[in-house]
Design a protein around this motif. Structure first.
Motif, short mmCIF file in Angstrom:
data_model
loop_
_atom_site.label_atom_id
_atom_site.label_comp_id
_atom_site.label_asym_id
_atom_site.label_seq_id
_atom_site.Cartn_x
_atom_site.Cartn_y
_atom_site.Cartn_z
N SER A 68 29.29 -58.81 15.46
CA SER A 68 29.29 -57.76 14.44
C SER A 68 27.86 -57.33 14.16
CB SER A 68 29.95 -58.27 13.16
OG SER A 68 29.09 -59.19 12.50
N PRO A 69 27.66 -56.11 13.62
CA PRO A 69 26.30 -55.70 13.27
C PRO A 69 25.62 -56.64 12.28
CG PRO A 69 27.78 -53.82 13.25
CD PRO A 69 28.63 -55.03 13.43
N VAL A 70 26.40 -57.18 11.33
CA VAL A 70 25.82 -58.10 10.35
C VAL A 70 25.34 -59.37 11.03
CG1 VAL A 70 26.30 -59.48 8.28
CG2 VAL A 70 27.24 -57.17 8.49
N ARG A 71 26.10 -59.89 11.97
CA ARG A 71 25.69 -61.08 12.71
C ARG A 71 24.42 -60.80 13.51
NH1 ARG A 71 28.40 -65.55 14.77
NH2 ARG A 71 29.41 -65.50 12.71
N LEU A 72 24.32 -59.60 14.10
CA LEU A 72 23.13 -59.26 14.87
C LEU A 72 21.89 -59.19 13.99
CD1 LEU A 72 24.56 -56.53 17.28
CD2 LEU A 72 24.00 -58.90 17.81
N VAL A 73 22.06 -58.73 12.75
CA VAL A 73 20.92 -58.68 11.83
C VAL A 73 20.45 -60.09 11.49
CG1 VAL A 73 20.18 -58.05 9.49
CG2 VAL A 73 21.48 -56.43 10.86
N THR A 74 21.37 -61.00 11.23
CA THR A 74 20.98 -62.38 10.89
C THR A 74 20.31 -63.07 12.08
OG1 THR A 74 23.19 -63.21 11.47
CG2 THR A 74 22.81 -62.60 9.18
N VAL A 75 20.69 -62.68 13.30
CA VAL A 75 20.09 -63.29 14.50
C VAL A 75 18.63 -62.89 14.64
CG1 VAL A 75 20.19 -63.25 17.03
CG2 VAL A 75 22.27 -63.57 15.73
N THR A 76 18.24 -61.73 14.10
CA THR A 76 16.85 -61.28 14.23
C THR A 76 15.89 -62.04 13.33
OG1 THR A 76 17.13 -59.58 12.52
CG2 THR A 76 17.60 -58.95 14.80
N MET A 77 16.39 -62.87 12.44
CA MET A 77 15.51 -63.63 11.55
C MET A 77 14.66 -64.61 12.36
SD MET A 77 15.84 -62.65 8.45
CE MET A 77 15.27 -64.02 7.45
N PRO A 78 13.43 -64.86 11.92
CA PRO A 78 12.57 -65.80 12.65
C PRO A 78 13.13 -67.22 12.63
CG PRO A 78 11.56 -65.16 10.55
CD PRO A 78 12.74 -64.28 10.75
N GLN A 79 12.65 -68.03 13.55
CA GLN A 79 13.18 -69.38 13.72
C GLN A 79 12.99 -70.25 12.47
OE1 GLN A 79 14.92 -70.58 16.23
NE2 GLN A 79 14.79 -68.75 17.49
N GLY A 80 11.89 -70.04 11.76
CA GLY A 80 11.61 -70.89 10.61
C GLY A 80 12.25 -70.45 9.31
N ALA A 81 13.17 -69.48 9.35
CA ALA A 81 13.79 -68.97 8.13
C ALA A 81 14.67 -70.05 7.51
CB ALA A 81 14.61 -67.73 8.43
N SER A 82 14.63 -70.13 6.20
CA SER A 82 15.43 -71.13 5.48
C SER A 82 16.87 -70.66 5.36
CB SER A 82 14.85 -71.37 4.09
OG SER A 82 14.95 -70.20 3.30
#
Length: 200
Positions: A39-53
Motif C-alpha cells: 500500500s502507499p502508506v506501507r511504502l512511506v513507512t519503508v522510506t524511514m531511516p534505519q535508526g528510526a524509533s
C-alpha cells in the motif's frame, strides 16, 4: 484538514486534550487499516531511516494514513459532484477558457480526443504517484541527503503534498473526461438536428 489533523495528533504528546486524543485515535486506526503490504502508506513507512524509533514509525504511519484517507474522501466527494450532481452542466453553459485556462482548444487538432487522452493520462499519473514518490525518495536516499521525515513540520507538509498532489491530478483527469463527454454529447445533438432528426 490534513495539516490540522496531523499537527493535532503530534501536539497530543505535549498538550493532550479531548480533541487531540480523539484525532490521534482516529489517525491510529486509519494508519493501521491502510498499512497493508504494497500500500502507499506501507511504502512511506519503508522510506524511514534505519535508526528510526518505533514512536517515529508510528507517527509516520498515522500521518500517511490520515493524509491518504483525506485524499480518498476528497476524490469520492468530487466524483459524486461530477456523476450524481451532473457537474458542470447543472450550472449552465461551461466556459473552457475560464475553467481550463491552461488548455488551448485551438492547438493540436480535434479537442475531443485531446481532452480524453489528457484526462486518462492525469488519472493514471494520479493513481501511480503515491507509489512512485516513496520509491523515488528511497532510491535517492543513498545518493543525496533526503528530507528528514522525523522532523514533525517536514513530515506534516511532505505527507500532505504526497497525498493531495496525486488526488488533484485524478480530479483534473475526471473533470477533463467529463468535459470531453459533454462535448461529444453536444456534437451528437447538433448532428441530429442538422440531419433533421429528433435530438435525444
Amino acid at each position: 484538514m490534513t495539516v490540522f489533523t496531523i499537527a493535532s495528533v503530534y501536539r497530543n504528546a505535549s498538550d493532550p486534550n479531548a480533541l487531540n486524543g480523539l484525532l490521534k485515535t482516529i489517525a491510529t486506526l486509519t494508519g493501521n487499516v491502510l498499512d497493508f503490504p504494497y500500500s502507499p502508506v506501507r511504502l512511506v513507512t519503508v522510506t524511514m531511516p534505519q535508526g528510526a524509533s518505533a514512536a517515529e514509525l508510528e507517527f509516520v504511519r498515522m500521518a500517511a494514513g490520515t493524509a491518504y484517507a483525506f485524499s480518498l474522501i476528497s476524490l469520492a466527494i468530487f466524483f459524486f459532484l461530477v456523476r450524481a450532481l451532473d457537474w458542470p452542466a447543472r450550472n449552465g453553459a461551461f466556459n473552457v477558457w475560464v475553467n481550463l485556462p491552461l488548455f488551448d482548444p485551438t492547438v493540436g487538432g480535434d479537442v475531443l480526443p485531446r481532452l480524453t487522452r489528457d484526462g486518462r493520462l492525469n488519472i493514471a499519473l494520479g493513481i501511480l504517484m503515491p507509489f512512485l514518490f516513496p520509491a523515488f525518495f528511497k532510491a535517492i536516499s543513498d545518493i543525496a541527503n533526503p528530507l528528514q521525515l522525523t522532523n514533525p513540520q517536514t513530515l506534516i507538509w511532505t505527507v500532505a503534498i504526497w497525498a493531495f498532489f496525486p488526488a488533484g491530478l485524478v480530479m483534473r483527469g475526471i473533470a477533463m473526461t467529463r468535459i470531453a463527454t459533454m462535448i461529444d454529447e453536444n456534437r451528437k445533438r447538433a448532428y441530429a438536428v442538422a440531419q433533421g432528426l429528433q435530438p435525444v
